[in-house]
Write an enzyme that holds these catalytic residues in place. Sequence first.
Site, PDB file in Angstrom:
ATOM      1  CE  LYS A 166      -3.791   1.929   2.829  1.00  0.00           C
ATOM      2  NZ  LYS A 166      -4.591   1.650   4.054  1.00  0.00           N
ATOM      3  CB  SER A 209      -7.744   3.618   3.348  1.00  0.00           C
ATOM      4  OG  SER A 209      -6.905   2.962   4.276  1.00  0.00           O
ATOM      5  CB  SER A 231      -8.107   0.588   6.162  1.00  0.00           C
ATOM      6  OG  SER A 231      -8.756   1.826   6.296  1.00  0.00           O
TER       7      SER A 231
END
Length: 511
Positions: free
Chosen positions: A104, A185, A209
């Site tokens: 990420k 996210s 997330s």
Amino acid sequence: MRIFISIIAALMLCTLSACSKTNINHHELTVTKVHRMMENKQLTSEELVNYYLARITKIDDQGPQLNAVVQLNENALKRAQELDAIYKKSGKVGPLHGIPVLLKDNIDTIDGMANTAGSWALKNHYPKNDAFLVQQLKNAGAIILGKTNLSEWANFRSTSSSSGWSGLWGQSKNPYDLTTSPCGSSAGSGVAIAADLALLAVGTETDGSVTCPSAINGIVGIKPTLGTISRDGIIPIAHSQDTAGPMARTVTDAVLLLDALTAVDNSDHGALSTTTDYISHLKIGGIKGKRIGVARNLMGYHGQLDAVFEQAIADLQAQGGIIVDATNFTNTDAWGDAEFEVLLYEFKQGLNAYLADTGDNIPKSLAALIAFNLANADKEMLYFKQEIFEMAQAKGALTDERYRAALLLAKKSTQDEGIDALLAEHQLDLIIAPTTGPAWKTDWINGDHYLGAASSAAAISGYPHITVPMGYVHGLPVGLSMFSGKLQEGKLIEVAYDYEQSTLHRKSPEL
């Protein structure tokens, strides 16, 4: 950004048909299968990296334009070649030998890729060191393939944001329906694994997330006990909840990644040591005899989702699980406001500390970021503003009594009076609920349309949470959440693996 990806990929690629000397199907491999193929001389790490680079160009860039992988490691092929040479000479260097992993884009790496949080403000932020977890991956033999898009600032900038959208990289798309949200996210990580753009990805979670994008993209996500994976080198929201977590297509691969990521980082305040052998819990029959509580007040927001969940309960019972119904939380209203107050305080403190150690021409504080966004509103605030940034900036120090009271309430209501209380009262091994509803339509004007989720109790308490594919609603994946007490990953893995193997719900998206 997409041109950047294409140029690098063009320099590194073979075609999909030429990625291997064999005619073996590379689609949706697993770590175990890759290593077996390497042992049988059917596959090299270089061929595997080439396969994914070609697929990223074909699927993520040129085809449906999922916009999941936003940076590529230009050294990935070279590292694959080095690992292949080592393998020929002395075998695997570790349990993830030659396996491509995506990170990420809020995790530090020194592989020539910026750590941006999806913001133009950090476009040229090149970390000085690998995050501790990245070094763990490299020690295990993994190859950092690239970085994935995210909800900008891990979805902690605006109250009306769109999951999977960042000012720098744009909108990631759900591979099961390009018009729907990938959640966030860790949006790009979820999309990339669902679309087979890599074997494994690392997401991060403060509250949902990892688990939400995993469920909505039809994959497995693990949010581990807080402190078992180092938080070093991760752009923070809140130290009392932040953790990295594995995302994969199977429970086995997620557990292999979890095992590689877990290690004590003595520089990380609050690091926890665990002696759990995660891999040993991957066994058939893990459901039998487990007392499983059903949190019915974490459902009821979508009728068809509830029907799929009822089938999951029946499946768990058929596999020998002891279902204890209506083990409901009684204080869900107490923890929500307290959590948000805590996050605002800790975000300001943690982000200021992280930014202070960045290079030249990078904003050095939350206040400077707010000013940057105002000056660059044509790029950063096209669809939504920065209300959360502004609320956090207005907070004081972590010595404030208001912060300390909110933190105490959040932890007490989810630990002693929450998960721990339910486990003890009903003598449970774990609690289950639907992870979240099916994907909603992406909406840049009104923001996300969440109906409900099961993430908060485990997220706020810092306890482990696993989501596995549970089925589909109108062709969109939905997940089954399992959570338990501190350091109880072993029990969750046993149930998740047995449930996965007995149901095999996951289907590849038709791209």
